[in-house]
Design an enzyme around this catalytic site. Structure first.
Site, PDB file in Angstrom:
ATOM      1  N   SER A   1       0.829  -1.200   0.000  1.00 38.25           N
ATOM      2  CA  SER A   1       0.000   0.000   0.000  1.00 38.25           C
ATOM      3  C   SER A   1       0.867   1.255   0.000  1.00 38.25           C
ATOM      4  O   SER A   1       1.853   1.344   0.722  1.00 38.25           O
ATOM      5  CB  SER A   1      -0.887  -0.016   1.242  1.00 38.25           C
ATOM      6  OG  SER A   1      -1.621   1.181   1.320  1.00 38.25           O
TER       7      SER A   1
ATOM      8  N   GLY B   1      -3.786   3.665   1.051  1.00 38.28           N
ATOM      9  CA  GLY B   1      -4.596   3.794   2.261  1.00 38.28           C
ATOM     10  C   GLY B   1      -5.742   4.777   2.088  1.00 38.28           C
ATOM     11  O   GLY B   1      -5.535   5.897   1.633  1.00 38.28           O
TER      12      GLY B   1
ATOM     13  N   VAL C   1       4.121  11.082   3.214  1.00 34.77           N
ATOM     14  CA  VAL C   1       3.025  11.469   2.326  1.00 34.77           C
ATOM     15  C   VAL C   1       1.823  11.918   3.158  1.00 34.77           C
ATOM     16  O   VAL C   1       1.177  12.918   2.837  1.00 34.77           O
ATOM     17  CB  VAL C   1       2.661  10.312   1.371  1.00 34.77           C
ATOM     18  CG1 VAL C   1       1.378  10.625   0.610  1.00 34.77           C
ATOM     19  CG2 VAL C   1       3.803  10.053   0.396  1.00 34.77           C
ATOM     20  N   GLY C   2       1.529  11.201   4.244  1.00 32.43           N
ATOM     21  CA  GLY C   2       0.447  11.620   5.137  1.00 32.43           C
ATOM     22  C   GLY C   2      -0.929  11.193   4.666  1.00 32.43           C
ATOM     23  O   GLY C   2      -1.911  11.929   4.816  1.00 32.43           O
TER      24      GLY C   2
ATOM     25  N   CYS D   1       0.381   3.887  10.506  1.00 27.00           N
ATOM     26  CA  CYS D   1       0.936   4.958   9.683  1.00 27.00           C
ATOM     27  C   CYS D   1       1.665   5.963  10.561  1.00 27.00           C
ATOM     28  O   CYS D   1       1.070   6.551  11.454  1.00 27.00           O
ATOM     29  CB  CYS D   1      -0.145   5.683   8.886  1.00 27.00           C
ATOM     30  SG  CYS D   1       0.579   6.999   7.882  1.00 27.00           S
TER      31      CYS D   1
ATOM     32  N   THR E   1       6.636   1.094   7.995  1.00 23.38           N
ATOM     33  CA  THR E   1       7.930   1.772   8.032  1.00 23.38           C
ATOM     34  C   THR E   1       8.387   2.053   9.461  1.00 23.38           C
ATOM     35  O   THR E   1       7.587   2.165  10.387  1.00 23.38           O
ATOM     36  CB  THR E   1       7.848   3.108   7.279  1.00 23.38           C
ATOM     37  OG1 THR E   1       6.764   3.866   7.815  1.00 23.38           O
ATOM     38  CG2 THR E   1       7.633   2.886   5.796  1.00 23.38           C
TER      39      THR E   1
END
Lengths: 258, 303
Positions: free
Chosen positions: B21, B46, B71-72, B129, B192
């Site tokens: 993703s 996402g 990226v957020g 995230c 991550t």
């Protein structure tokens, strides 16, 4: 949309053209056939994980060649600069959407700052004597491509911040303002953000159509990862993030939220 | 040719390789290179309850053998995803894992409920995230929160539910057990690792968000370790990811206990990475006379 491919292409020419600045010509007929002024290529330096976006500085469809001019900015571009004639470059190209071309235009101005000058070359080739080029550099050692531009354009104006080369001491905006007063059909610009912002403001104030080519840190280069965000505003004033690789690198000046 | 198919939560994948993703969008951009049907599955970008604009640029920084991103969770929202992206994706003859996220357990459940009414094959709930202020990692770093959000999504859908775990925790096995108890059908890991770089000339962080998620080959050994630990701690299947860039990496992660493997940053280095990895896995299995890739799952023999 563009039809991009990934491939490995031989370098047919290499030249150091200024301090830390190199010109490479690649033999890649299918890519050259599709490429348009303002598009870019995404090159993988061997041993690195991310590719480097580099603007297209020349398109020769007949010979199947693409010219790339870039400056060494870090270890990745340093590794690319170390390649020689006969070596290969791993490239995804052509990417992004290029400049809007106006066949009917009578006078256009191309504004390049530093390593933003190379993408002006394909525009110069397209517009020929209908184009005036203003290029800006920090100082004499960075000056590039003046002869190449002069070969196509009616007039080339070279500015350096310290006056060490060219006819104008200072920024590109002074000669641009003079030309805008005379009236031009379109302005195209690529360079540092501060320069682009000033060029965009001058064009918007004078009601001149203007397109700017932006740069941003990128991962995929094709619009999937959403890394290279650019804050924009549409005609209705709605803010949104577009992406330099897919929606750009060329944007209309009034779209960009600096 | 070896049998590359795997089964996960009752869903059959033609091979174990799934672009992760966030790297692959909704697949469109990679279709220029190869048909999406070559892939075992696709984990889509996402998606949250409503549109998110994401973080200011720069969002990307290269690091030694890896990269940082912030990226957020930029995405058009679940309604736009279901309307504009999903119908086309479902025609691609590959398993679609819809990755979802939210600021609250209620938002996650609402997104899952909307997907429950579609033909999507699986839901991957992102509780890890690192790039958003609310939700995201906050859910993934506490057993109680992880359990709560998993339980509320579990109530909202009967689709196979994969929960994507954060490595930024003291004990990933405790989180894995918590989401298993709350009804997860599988877990995927690792997301991550939280990282940071500073431009020493401007003294500014390279990323506008200051911090971001580290991915790429640099994190592969961490992924192998965590997949191995989690696979030994839970009964549900594990989808492994984190810096996989070759068929041998994918085999290694499966030997550590992964039933399928996601590929992230490698797609940026080489857009053909997922299909090359599939081919390399096949070559390894053939060379070593292994009939099915399923035969290697969790077969590491620890000292």
């Amino acid at each position: 949309m563009t039809n991009y491919t990934q491939g490995v292409y031989p370098i047919s020419e290499k030249q150091a053209i200024a301090q830390d600045t190199y010109s490479f010509t690649l033999y890649c007929p299918a890519v050259a056939e599709n490429a348009k002024p303002g598009q870019f290529v995404h090159i993988l330096p061997k041993g690195y994980g991310l590719r480097r976006p580099i603007s297209i500085a020349g398109i020769d469809k007949e010979k199947g060649m693409l010219r790339l001019v870039f400056a060494v900015r870090g270890k990745g571009t340093e590794s690319l600069a170390g390649l020689n004639k006969g070596d290969f470059m791993d490239m995804i190209a052509p990417l992004g959407h290029g400049f809007t071309l106006f066949p009917e235009a009578e006078h256009v101005v191309l504004v390049g700052g530093g390593i933003g000058v190379p993408p002006m070359l394909p525009l110069a080739a397209y517009y020929g004597s209908k184009a005036t080029v203003i290029s800006g550099f920090r100082s004499f050692p960075q000056v590039i491509l003046q002869e190449d531009l002069a070969q196509y354009c009616a007039k080339t104006i070279c500015c350096t911040e310290d006056g060490s080369a060219g006819t104008v001491k200072g920024f590109v905006t002074a000669p641009l303002s003079d030309l805008l007063r005379e009236g031009v059909n379109a302005v195209y610009a690529c360079g540092p953000q501060a320069m682009l912002k000033a060029v965009a403001r001058a064009c918007i104030e004078s009601g001149t159509y203007c397109e700017v080519s932006l740069e941003e840190r990128m991962a995929c280069g094709i619009g999937a990862c959403l890394g290279c965000a650019c804050r924009t505003k549409d005609a209705d004033g709605n803010e949104k993030y577009l992406h330099v690789c897919k929606n750009g690198p060329v944007f209309r000046a009034e779209e960009v939220q600096w | 040719m070896a049998d590359l198919s795997v089964d996960l939560c009752g869903v059959t994948f033609k091979n174990p390789i799934i672009p992760a993703s966030g790297v692959f969008g909704y697949g469109r951009e990679y279709e220029e290179f190869y048909p999406l049907s070559a892939l075992g599955g696709i984990a889509t970008k996402g998606t949250t309850g409503s549109l998110r604009t994401g973080n200011l640029a720069p969002r990307i920084a290269e690091t030694p053998a890896g990269m940082l991103n912030s990226v957020g969770l930029q995405n058009p929202g679940i309604d736009a995803f279901i309307e504009r992206e999903l119908p086309d994706l479902l025609t691609k003859d590959t398993v679609i894992l819809a990755n979802i996220a939210g600021s609250t357990p209620e938002e996650c459940a609402e997104v899952a409920a909307k997907l429950d009414r579609t033909d999507v094959h699986m839901i991957e709930l992102n509780i890890s995230c690192p790039n958003v202020k609310q939700g995201g990692a906050a859910f993934g770093t506490s057993c109680i929160m992880a359990e709560q959000v998993t339980a509320s999504v579990r109530k909202a859908t009967t689709k196979p539910l994969v929960v994507k775990l954060s490595p930024n925790v003291t004990s990933i096995t405790d989180i894995a057990k918590a989401v298993e108890a709350a009804g997860a059908d599988a877990v995927s890991l690792i997301n991550t690792l939280l990282g940071m770089r500073i431009d020493i000339r401007s003294r500014r962080p390279v990323l506008h968000n200051n911090v971001g998620g580290l991915s790429g080959p640099a994190i592969f050994p961490v992924a192998v370790r965590m997949v191995w630990q989690v696979a030994n701690a839970v009964q549900i299947p594990v989808i492994g990811m984190g810096g996989v860039s070759s068929g041998e990496d994918a085999i290694e992660l499966m030997m550590a206990g992964a039933s399928a493997v996601q590929v992230g940053m490698a797609c940026f280095t080489d857009p053909y990475a997922p299909v090359k990895i599939i081919r390399e896995m096949d070559e390894f299995l053939n060379t070593n006379h292994i009939a099915s890739v399923r035969d290697i799952i969790g077969t590491v023999q620890p000292w």
